[in-house]
Design a protein around this motif. Structure first.
Motif, short mmCIF file in Angstrom:
data_model
loop_
_atom_site.label_atom_id
_atom_site.label_comp_id
_atom_site.label_asym_id
_atom_site.label_seq_id
_atom_site.Cartn_x
_atom_site.Cartn_y
_atom_site.Cartn_z
N UNK A 95 -0.52 5.88 7.92
CA UNK A 95 0.56 5.23 8.53
C UNK A 95 1.62 3.98 7.67
N UNK A 96 0.35 3.23 7.24
CA UNK A 96 0.77 2.71 6.54
C UNK A 96 1.69 3.41 5.33
N UNK A 120 -1.24 -4.86 1.49
CA UNK A 120 -2.67 -5.35 1.83
C UNK A 120 -3.75 -4.58 2.10
N UNK A 121 -3.90 -3.41 2.06
CA UNK A 121 -5.66 -2.20 2.53
C UNK A 121 -5.98 -2.33 1.07
N UNK A 176 -6.26 3.20 -7.34
CA UNK A 176 -4.72 3.71 -6.93
C UNK A 176 -4.17 3.38 -5.76
N UNK A 177 -5.46 2.49 -4.71
CA UNK A 177 -4.53 2.14 -3.29
C UNK A 177 -3.78 -0.02 -4.28
N UNK A 178 -5.03 -0.22 -4.80
CA UNK A 178 -4.52 -1.30 -5.81
C UNK A 178 -3.33 -1.09 -6.42
N UNK A 179 -2.40 0.04 -7.27
CA UNK A 179 -1.26 0.24 -8.01
C UNK A 179 -0.64 0.64 -7.01
N UNK A 180 -0.50 0.84 -5.52
CA UNK A 180 0.70 1.35 -4.44
C UNK A 180 0.90 -0.14 -4.33
#
Length: 218
Positions: A95-96, A120-121, A176-180
């Motif tokens: 969803x994000x 925020x994930x 990867x999530x932080x880079x996104x």
């Protein structure tokens, strides 16, 4: 090459922020395939150490061996933690990512709120990990063979649990999530800068790139 890129951007100045949003969405989706966190237990009887990798959807590595050791100090089995989170994670990340993708094709200011879930994930993941580490270290079975005072395993860094040295590390999925998250923030910055330049009929340049020529209009 630069001239061609400038012509491409000149056709639609919002293409650069759009590229950041789309790339970030795919990067977040791909993070599902990689571990977010790793815990390694080191002790003389385990020269190679015992390792548990935490994905947002499952656990991998020496889970059974660690569970057997944790049994002696009254700690619950690892797979019992964050069951709801692991079930919801693919849906939440999907969803994000879709919201980030949609953000690439809208210019309404208020639609920037669609970026919040993806941005925020990583923070939500860390907060949830700390919660479960705290809960597992403080909710020990009082009838366990070995009695330890309540403790919190490290979220990042090293610690000591009984005779074991623990090493906790963030893994490629988290980065990867932080880079996104960072890419979305950059995309929002460029989108706002492009819109402001166009409203004021000003040019906008980033090094050799011309995002908005002086005559562009919003």
């Amino acid at each position: 090459m630069i001239e061609r890129l400038n012509r491409w951007l000149g056709e639609d100045p919002f293409r650069l922020p759009r590229a950041f949003f789309i790339a970030a969405s795919w990067l977040l989706l791909l993070s599902l395939l990689f571990p977010y966190w790793r815990m390694t237990l080191q002790a003389p009887q385990y020269p190679g150490g015992l390792r548990v990798d935490i994905y947002v959807t499952h656990l991998a590595g020496d889970v059974n061996e660690v569970d057997n050791l944790n049994h002696y100090i009254g700690m619950k089995k690892l797979h019992e933690a964050a069951q709801v989170e692991r079930f919801l994670a693919p849906l939440a990340i999907g969803a994000a990512a879709l919201l980030g993708e949609a953000l690439a094709f809208t210019r309404r200011r208020w639609m920037a709120v669609m970026a919040l879930p993806a941005m925020l994930f990583p923070i939500i993941f860390l907060a949830d990990m700390y919660y479960w580490l705290y809960r597992y270290g403080h909710d020990l079975d009082p009838n366990a063979p070995l009695r330890l005072p309540p403790f919190t395993p490290p979220l990042i860094g090293t610690g000591v649990v009984g005779q074991f040295r623990t090493v906790a590390e963030l893994q490629v999925g988290f980065w990867m999530a932080l880079a996104a998250s960072i890419m979305i923030a950059i995309g929002l910055h460029f989108r706002r800068a492009v819109r402001t330049a166009m409203e004021r009929h000003q040019s906008l340049r980033i090094g050799p790139l011309t995002l908005v020529p002086g005559e562009a209009r919003a």
